[in-house]
Scaffold this motif. Structure first.
Motif, PDB file in Angstrom:
ATOM      1  N   TRP A  24      63.706  15.007 -66.210  1.00 12.91           N
ATOM      2  CA  TRP A  24      64.812  14.257 -67.080  1.00 12.91           C
ATOM      3  C   TRP A  24      64.117  13.359 -68.429  1.00 12.91           C
ATOM      4  CZ3 TRP A  24      63.427   8.109 -66.650  1.00 12.91           C
ATOM      5  CH2 TRP A  24      64.318   7.857 -66.703  1.00 12.91           C
ATOM      6  N   ARG A  80      69.079  13.534 -58.741  1.00 12.55           N
ATOM      7  CA  ARG A  80      68.313  14.461 -58.577  1.00 12.55           C
ATOM      8  C   ARG A  80      66.950  14.170 -59.788  1.00 12.55           C
ATOM      9  NH1 ARG A  80      70.944  18.747 -62.879  1.00 12.55           N
ATOM     10  NH2 ARG A  80      70.741  17.482 -64.409  1.00 12.55           N
ATOM     11  N   ASP A  81      66.969  12.880 -60.503  1.00  7.11           N
ATOM     12  CA  ASP A  81      66.029  12.827 -60.845  1.00  7.11           C
ATOM     13  C   ASP A  81      64.535  12.597 -60.542  1.00  7.11           C
ATOM     14  OD1 ASP A  81      67.794  13.646 -63.314  1.00  7.11           O
ATOM     15  OD2 ASP A  81      68.630  11.628 -63.510  1.00  7.11           O
ATOM     16  N   ARG A 113      61.214  16.805 -61.647  1.00  6.81           N
ATOM     17  CA  ARG A 113      61.518  16.598 -61.684  1.00  6.81           C
ATOM     18  C   ARG A 113      61.962  15.755 -62.663  1.00  6.81           C
ATOM     19  NH1 ARG A 113      65.838  16.977 -55.616  1.00  6.81           N
ATOM     20  NH2 ARG A 113      64.785  14.315 -55.881  1.00  6.81           N
ATOM     21  N   THR A 114      62.027  14.194 -62.442  1.00  9.22           N
ATOM     22  CA  THR A 114      61.311  13.247 -63.086  1.00  9.22           C
ATOM     23  C   THR A 114      60.854  13.486 -64.673  1.00  9.22           C
ATOM     24  OG1 THR A 114      60.977  11.773 -61.502  1.00  9.22           O
ATOM     25  CG2 THR A 114      60.968  10.883 -63.414  1.00  9.22           C
ATOM     26  N   ARG A 149      66.992  20.547 -70.376  1.00 13.13           N
ATOM     27  CA  ARG A 149      66.724  20.414 -68.378  1.00 13.13           C
ATOM     28  C   ARG A 149      68.190  21.882 -68.127  1.00 13.13           C
ATOM     29  NH1 ARG A 149      66.784  16.544 -63.626  1.00 13.13           N
ATOM     30  NH2 ARG A 149      67.233  18.241 -61.867  1.00 13.13           N
ATOM     31  N   GLU A 159      65.671  13.373 -71.559  1.00 12.13           N
ATOM     32  CA  GLU A 159      67.009  12.247 -71.521  1.00 12.13           C
ATOM     33  C   GLU A 159      66.248  11.445 -72.808  1.00 12.13           C
ATOM     34  OE1 GLU A 159      69.955  11.101 -68.866  1.00 12.13           O
ATOM     35  OE2 GLU A 159      69.654  13.129 -67.846  1.00 12.13           O
ATOM     36  N   LEU A 163      68.660   6.381 -63.142  1.00 12.70           N
ATOM     37  CA  LEU A 163      68.200   7.317 -62.212  1.00 12.70           C
ATOM     38  C   LEU A 163      69.469   8.461 -61.602  1.00 12.70           C
ATOM     39  CD1 LEU A 163      64.766   6.428 -62.101  1.00 12.70           C
ATOM     40  CD2 LEU A 163      65.326   8.044 -63.412  1.00 12.70           C
TER      41      LEU A 163
END
Length: 469
Positions: free
Chosen positions: A390, A187-188, A386-387, A401, A394, A184
């Motif tokens: 992700w 920023r995630d 943010r997570t 994003r 991803e 990670l």
């Protein structure tokens, strides 16, 4: 007696008075009552209770809503916490003092009526509810309303990985490796783990999370702590398995109502007939934009969204709360666009004309768009968002994003680019839409009869019954 011959349990669900907390609590309350036959009471602060039930005779009046009862506690701010006026650190202390006292009184009141609570379920930011339950000799369990991946991030931060994260907190690019998680970037991670300023609000929230995990480190009469999670096995199985080695975890999501609810929000629905407007649009053509109930959308961002939507040439339905609208700000509306102050999001996402969700990536919104099968453009703002972005981009492949500028603003050109990727006819868009359909089906399977989430809910009920004997 409840179903399967078990003694009927009485769950008291305690929720922080915010939309993103109250909604998943109300939904799991209904599921507990309907699936297991348990008695269920929900308690949020008086300010939230007043908005949910404006016709109640008194601000602390008990309300029976079908199979679920509602009795509010007081956090000392019965008119609501006023952002920019009230002191957040004082609120953090007052909710513990007042909440503990009034929640304890609720437990006494229910027992006096012959409705003794057998388990207190508490959400984020309310670790003091564990102490209240313990003082009354009642079992407690955490209802985690964010993804298991975020739970794991916090767990590792509070168990030896804090320095690894804080050392790189000012640089968003470095990759951190946490046990049992994919790599990670900084920023995630949840924003409260990487805040570098002496912001008292962020610090108090992080302290609250620390207190929650401190409670989870304490055994319950020699037994492991219990956590219900609003996720499901096929979504985050690889993350859930190692957590289950440390505590009793029950994945009971996605906690999204089977029937579209009405009148369950803390915000008043816009009077515009947005559903009729959606009926006039072709399938998968509309861009739905909403940044949730808490994020403040400032004028520079609003202006970029206006420009980006206009340049995309696609019809849009945009939720812009009244508290985000500045005087003199012109919002273009017409056949190609509608701006509302609030809407029934699940109803909108379920509409055939909606082809994309530009979202802040709150976990409730993420699960709703996943359940409804709508691709996303993620524009995370703070906390777990943010997570979540992700995960959507991803890991699940359900969207993209968006990249913001140095001021944290999503530029019009980037919004337009993302919409073209997600809604266009190119390979990327086609791949995203296939993944969306796959996850929609998996979400449906997770909550069906005999599903993993239903089995986990029964396993939780069995664990509570065992600990009450």
């Amino acid at each position: 007696m409840g179903l399967h011959g078990q003694e009927q349990q009485h769950f008291l669900l305690v929720s922080y008075p915010a939309q993103g907390h109250i909604n998943p609590v109300r939904h799991i309350a209904v599921r507990l009552a309907s699936v297991t036959g348990a008695c269920v009471t929900v308690s949020t602060a008086v300010s939230g209770h007043r908005i949910l039930f404006p016709s109640a005779a008194g601000p602390d009046q008990e309300v029976n809503d079908g199979a679920v009862s509602y009795i509010p506690f007081s956090d000392g701010y019965d008119d609501g916490f006023k952002e920019g006026v009230d002191d957040s650190s004082r609120y953090a202390s007052q909710i513990v003092i007042n909440g503990s006292r009034t929640l304890s009184a609720i437990l006494d009141r229910l027992e006096a009526r012959g409705r003794r609570v057998t388990c207190v379920l508490y959400t984020l930011l309310l670790p003091w509810a564990v102490d209240v339950a313990h003082q009354h000799g009642i079992r407690s369990a955490l209802y985690w309303i964010q993804p298991a991946t975020v739970f794991a991030c916090y767990y590792h931060y509070f168990h030896g990985y804090d320095k690894l994260i804080t050392t790189h907190a000012e640089d968003r690019v470095p990759v951190v490796s946490l046990p049992d998680l994919p790599p990670l970037r900084i920023r995630d991670l949840p924003t409260f783990l990487t805040a570098t300023s002496e912001d008292h609000y962020s610090k108090s929230i992080l302290d609250n999370f620390r207190a929650v995990f401190d409670k989870l480190d304490q055994e319950d009469d020699g037994r492991r702590p219990m956590v219900l999670m609003n996720t499901f096995d096929s979504l985050e199985g690889d993350v859930l398995r190692p957590i289950k080695d440390k505590m009793e975890v029950f994945a009971i999501g996605p906690v999204v109502p089977k029937e579209i609810p009405t009148g369950s929000d803390l915000f008043k629905q816009d009077e515009k007939d947005y559903m009729k407007w959606l009926d006039t649009k072709p399938a998968r053509s509309v861009v739905y934009v909403s940044f949730g109930s808490l994020s403040a959308v400032k004028r520079p961002q609003i202006e970029e969204i206006i420009l980006g939507l206009k340049e995309s040439g696609r019809p849009y339905l945009w939720v812009l709360r009244n508290d985000c609208r500045e005087e003199g700000l012109e919002l273009e509306e017409g056949d190609d666009g509608m701006v509302v102050s609030w809407c029934n999001q699940l109803q909108v996402l379920s509409h055939a004309s909606v082809g994309c969700f530009v979202t802040h990536c709150g976990w409730n919104s993420t699960l709703e768009t996943l359940t409804c099968g709508v691709p996303t453009v993620g524009v995370p703002q703070w906390s777990d968002q943010r997570t979540n972005a992700w995960l959507m981009d991803e890991i699940l492949g359900m969207g993209v994003r968006a990249e913001v500028n140095e001021e944290g603003v999503l530029p019009a050109a980037e919004l337009r680019r993302c919409l073209e990727v997600v809604m266009g006819e190119g390979e990327g868009g086609e791949g995203i839409r296939k993944k969306v359909e796959m996850w929609k089906e998996k979400a449906r399977e997770a909550v069906g009869e005999g599903s993993s989430s239903e089995r986990n809910l029964w396993a939780f009920l069995g664990e509570i019954s065992a600990r009450c004997n």
